[in-house]
Design an enzyme around this catalytic site. Structure first.
Site, mmCIF file in Angstrom:
data_model
loop_
_atom_site.group_PDB
_atom_site.id
_atom_site.type_symbol
_atom_site.label_atom_id
_atom_site.label_comp_id
_atom_site.label_asym_id
_atom_site.label_seq_id
_atom_site.Cartn_x
_atom_site.Cartn_y
_atom_site.Cartn_z
ATOM 1 C CG HIS A 1 -5.576 -9.051 1.373
ATOM 2 N ND1 HIS A 1 -5.681 -9.314 0.033
ATOM 3 C CD2 HIS A 1 -5.475 -7.696 1.472
ATOM 4 C CE1 HIS A 1 -5.638 -8.183 -0.640
ATOM 5 N NE2 HIS A 1 -5.521 -7.196 0.206
ATOM 6 N NE ARG B 1 -3.022 -3.892 -1.354
ATOM 7 C CZ ARG B 1 -2.379 -4.644 -0.466
ATOM 8 N NH1 ARG B 1 -1.069 -4.684 -0.461
ATOM 9 N NH2 ARG B 1 -3.059 -5.364 0.415
ATOM 10 N NE ARG C 1 -3.490 -2.336 2.771
ATOM 11 C CZ ARG C 1 -3.142 -3.494 3.335
ATOM 12 N NH1 ARG C 1 -1.921 -3.637 3.830
ATOM 13 N NH2 ARG C 1 -4.000 -4.493 3.421
ATOM 14 C CE1 TYR D 1 -7.189 -3.879 -3.423
ATOM 15 C CE2 TYR D 1 -8.187 -5.315 -1.802
ATOM 16 C CZ TYR D 1 -7.830 -4.054 -2.224
ATOM 17 O OH TYR D 1 -8.124 -2.969 -1.439
ATOM 18 C CE LYS E 1 -6.218 -0.768 4.797
ATOM 19 N NZ LYS E 1 -7.517 -0.982 4.119
#
Length: 333
Positions: A285, A262, A162, A294, A187
């Protein structure tokens, strides 16, 4: 004696005690929640006709929240995803208040009942390999700025990071010796290790040789030595895409952002036959469903899959339709 409104103290406790201390939320989460509350309080204050300081907890009703979400989506032209992020920040606060101030439990329940809005999930816009090459060829690598931009975009494509993960990159997170890899923090403070091509490592080394950085300093900085921001990267990328579109016209119809690299990483891994669980780990993920969104197969992969499917033979009547005795028996039921 006038009762003191608990809202200022609760909001302060929510950010300092709940988010920062108990939840150990990242600085990006805290800033996102902060921006949401700035917008929400200004919106409610404008509707009430007073200042933000005059807003009380009782004013923050589910009705006001609904009006704010509509304003954020339609008047501010935000996406449904942005709307839902705003809602999550506000619902999190009222979940905290419900446990601190039981007298406001009914109001909290109404706010917490405001639903997440569903929206269409478009297929991700990914870049073909020749489009990636055309964009990477645009920065002028004879200059420090061009060398930095080329290294950053190459790193995004190689790692599938990211944009903020890439901008937070520090030299001590990179393994410059073989096997080359990088440690990324995504994240929720999740850490993952991504492999790097020798070519990418060479670009990063050259950038550090020309603009030395301490092991704990951010690698990608501007001309003043300050860390790059995501908005600045998007601005520079737009100019590179515009120039690359003169060479590869298909780029004219695509909205290319740093996140597009990405997507491209995921799609190209799929087309190379990499297992989707490996891609999930590569991209960081938690859910395989997210990776499936994605890492959608590109047209070439779908064409190859179609080659393995035989062309249907001429349609013939099913055997059960040709069996008259079976049909007669069914008629008796």
């Amino acid at each position: 004696m006038r009762k003191i409104d608990p809202f200022p103290a609760l909001l302060r406790a929510f950010f300092h005690e709940w988010l920062a201390e108990q939840r150990n939320a990242s600085v990006h989460t805290i800033r996102s929640y902060r921006d949401t509350w700035r917008l929400f309080l200004r919106f409610v204050a404008a509707r009430k006709g007073g200042g933000v300081a005059a807003v009380a907890l009782a004013d923050l009703t589910a009705g006001e929240l609904g009006a704010f979400l509509a304003h954020a989506e339609h008047e501010r032209k935000g996406t449904i995803g942005t709307r839902n992020c705003r809602l999550a920040a506000i619902r999190s606060f009222f979940g905290f208040v419900a446990g601190k101030e039981p007298t406001y439990i009914a109001q909290c329940a109404e706010v917490l009942a405001v639903p997440i809005k569903r929206g269409a999930i478009p297929a991700p816009c990914y870049l073909e390999p020749n489009e990636v090459e055309a964009i990477l060829a645009q920065p002028d690598r004879s200059t420090l700025e061009g060398m930095r931009d080329h290294a950053l975009l190459s790193f995004l494509y190689n790692s599938g990071a990211r944009i903020q993960e890439a901008l937070d990159l520090r030299p001590d997170a990179i393994r410059f010796e073989a096997p080359h890899c990088v440690r990324l923090y995504g994240k929720g403070r999740k850490e993952r290790i991504s492999p790097l091509w020798p070519e990418t490592v060479t670009l990063l080394k050259k950038l550090l040789d020309r603009q030395p950085r301490a092991p704990s300093d951010r690698l990608f900085v501007n001309r003043y030595g300050e860390p790059l921001g995501a908005s600045g990267v998007r601005f520079k990328l737009a100019s590179y895409v515009q120039a690359a579109a003169k060479i590869v016209p298909t780029l004219r119809s695509k909205h290319v952002t740093p996140h597009s690299f990405r997507h491209a990483t995921a799609v190209h891994l799929v087309s190379s036959g990499v297992d989707i669980t490996v891609i999930r780990s590569w991209l960081g993920h938690v859910s395989l469903d997210t990776t499936s969104h994605y890492a959608q197969a590109n047209l070439e992969t779908k064409r190859k899959a179609l080659e393995h499917v035989g062309v249907p033979a001429a349609a013939c009547q099913p055997s059960w339709k040709r069996d008259a005795s079976l049909l007669a028996w069914l008629d008796t039921l």
